[in-house]
Scaffold this active site. Structure first.
Site, mmCIF file in Angstrom:
data_model
loop_
_atom_site.group_PDB
_atom_site.id
_atom_site.type_symbol
_atom_site.label_atom_id
_atom_site.label_comp_id
_atom_site.label_asym_id
_atom_site.label_seq_id
_atom_site.Cartn_x
_atom_site.Cartn_y
_atom_site.Cartn_z
ATOM 1 N N HIS A 211 33.139 38.034 26.047
ATOM 2 C CA HIS A 211 33.933 36.910 26.546
ATOM 3 C C HIS A 211 33.649 36.570 28.006
ATOM 4 O O HIS A 211 34.136 35.542 28.490
ATOM 5 C CB HIS A 211 35.419 37.185 26.318
ATOM 6 C CG HIS A 211 35.730 37.309 24.859
ATOM 7 N ND1 HIS A 211 35.461 38.451 24.147
ATOM 8 C CD2 HIS A 211 36.207 36.399 23.975
ATOM 9 C CE1 HIS A 211 35.790 38.261 22.874
ATOM 10 N NE2 HIS A 211 36.248 37.025 22.748
ATOM 11 N N ARG B 138 27.398 32.668 16.816
ATOM 12 C CA ARG B 138 27.772 33.196 15.493
ATOM 13 C C ARG B 138 26.734 32.832 14.434
ATOM 14 O O ARG B 138 26.161 33.709 13.798
ATOM 15 C CB ARG B 138 29.137 32.581 15.213
ATOM 16 C CG ARG B 138 29.694 32.642 13.899
ATOM 17 C CD ARG B 138 31.107 32.109 13.945
ATOM 18 N NE ARG B 138 31.988 33.072 14.590
ATOM 19 C CZ ARG B 138 32.398 34.193 14.025
ATOM 20 N NH1 ARG B 138 32.011 34.484 12.798
ATOM 21 N NH2 ARG B 138 33.184 35.011 14.651
ATOM 22 N N MET C 266 26.906 35.664 22.647
ATOM 23 C CA MET C 266 27.633 35.100 21.507
ATOM 24 C C MET C 266 26.669 34.185 20.752
ATOM 25 O O MET C 266 25.491 34.090 21.110
ATOM 26 C CB MET C 266 28.881 34.377 21.969
ATOM 27 C CG MET C 266 29.998 35.355 22.322
ATOM 28 S SD MET C 266 31.561 34.535 22.631
ATOM 29 C CE MET C 266 32.658 35.937 22.793
ATOM 30 N N ASP D 272 28.799 27.802 21.507
ATOM 31 C CA ASP D 272 27.695 28.022 20.556
ATOM 32 C C ASP D 272 26.798 26.785 20.393
ATOM 33 O O ASP D 272 25.693 26.891 19.876
ATOM 34 C CB ASP D 272 28.252 28.397 19.168
ATOM 35 C CG ASP D 272 28.891 29.778 19.154
ATOM 36 O OD1 ASP D 272 29.057 30.356 20.243
ATOM 37 O OD2 ASP D 272 29.206 30.290 18.057
#
Ligand code: F6P
Length: 367
Positions: free
Chosen positions: A292, A191, A189, A147
């Site tokens: 993933h 978050r 991804m 991230d």
């Protein structure tokens, strides 16, 4: 006398961790450096992250075999080229308020004869590292998370590999998207921070990029897609971070609840957008969540090199007794920063500087 150091990877895996371990072991055990350092090292890998340090019984041979791995140059020889973590990892919070395991962990750290602990982790696990440091554990840290949301460093291991996977996957998707004249909603991804979507979107020229730092208006996304169609585009790619949310709504998360650090498992916002676009237009839409796949595979050259720099830096930090700090990459150089400072905030996309809030893409002006 050798100084025994422990090393563990905590939290989620990513490419680059094994490179850091490889180079840490090579540096720590380099005989040529002994006269300069005035000390010799022994390196013990802790298996499955914090869990290993909690579970190990240092008095039992079987337990030591299960939860620890003495590392030498021969053993880690080829590790640098593999993704994931050869030591294993787990999402374990030793300071979980419902089940505090920190006392057992610290006891085991001491019983194992460790004199320093190298923690390869992201925000939550560096939080654990900092708490342990305050309890007297001699911690040094290496930043990792795809991230790239850690502050006080311009790089975290895994990010470059993940952006490359996003780029390759979108290159694949645009072929089938073009053949069928379809819209593809691709979920990356990310978050809290939109770096993966933003930089993956820049690398692929995605038509629309949606990031957690700026809530999007669904109607505007639909309007932009219609305009693109009208302008003659056969297909469009929308790249959306898992943490992005429509204005006035919460993040979309799975039903699995929360991890040990209280984080919800995010995922599904791309599916929501795809459904709405199909409902409200006559465009044909498909949704792909990269999930993933982005964290797998082997590290890019950059992640291997950064793993090398951070791995060597961790040993230097121990030699210099630079404890409670994290290796960091700033302006093309390795430096160290206090964990306390790292934990003050997350590194999020500066919307004003980098993001076009009207057309939902990277800012069109760079100077
Ligand atoms: O923190 C890194 C990260 O890759 C996030 O982007 C993502 O939300 C999370 O890990 C997924 O975690 P898990 O592997 O537990 O599903």
């Amino acid at each position: 006398m050798k100084t025994r150091i422990g090393i563990l990877s905590a939290g989620r895996d990513c490419p680059g961790i094994n490179s850091a371990i490889h180079w840490l072991v090579n540096s720590a055990l380099d005989k040529d450096l002994v006269p300069r350092r005035g000390m010799m090292f022994e390196v013990i890998g802790i298996v499955d992250g914090w869990k290993g340090l909690v579970e190990v019984n240092p008095d039992k041979k079987d337990s030591l075999k299960r939860w620890t791995l003495p590392l030498d140059v021969d053993m880690v020889r080829t590790w640098d080229r593999y993704g994931g973590t050869r030591l294993g990892t787990s999402v374990t919070n030793p300071f979980d308020p419902k089940k505090d395991m920190s006392e057992a962990l610290i006891k085991n750290y001491r019983k194992l004869g460790l004199e320093a602990l190298v923690v390869i982790g992201g925000y939550d696990n560096l939080g654990v590292a900092h708490k342990l440091f305050r309890e007297g554990v001699k911690v040094v840290a290496i930043p990792k998370t795809i991230d790239k949301d850690l502050s006080e460093t311009e790089y975290t291991l895994g990010f470059d590999s993940a952006v490359n996977i996003i780029t390759q996957d979108i290159d694949r998707l645009r072929i089938t998207a073009g053949s069928h004249s379809r819209i593809f909603i691709v979920e990356s991804m990310g978050r809290k921070a939109g770096w993966l979507a933003l930089e993956g979107g820049e690398a692929t020229g995605a038509a629309i990029i949606l990031i957690p730092e700026h809530d999007f208006v669904l109607e505007r996304v639909i309007e932009l897609l219609k305009l693109l169609k009208k302008a003659g585009k056969r297909y469009s790619i929308v790249l959306v971070s898992e943490g992005a949310k429509p204005r006035g709504m919460e993040e979309v998360h799975e039903k699995r609840g929360q991890d040990g650090f209280g984080n919800f498992f995010l995922g599904g916002v791309g599916g929501f957008i795809a459904q709405e676009v199909e409902k409200q237009t006559n465009l044909e839409v498909r949704y792909v969540a990269l999930r993933h796949l982005q964290r797998g595979g082997s590290p890019t050259a950059f992640d291997r090199r950064m793993g090398r720099k951070f791995g060597i830096a961790a040993v230097d930090m121990i030699v210099n007794e630079d404890f409670g700090r994290m290796a960091s990459w700033k302006q093309g150089e390795v430096t160290t920063v206090p964990l306390k400072k790292v934990l003050e905030r997350l590194s999020l996309v500066d919307v004003e500087k980098f993001y076009n809030t009207k057309n939902y893409r990277s800012l069109d002006q760079v100077l």
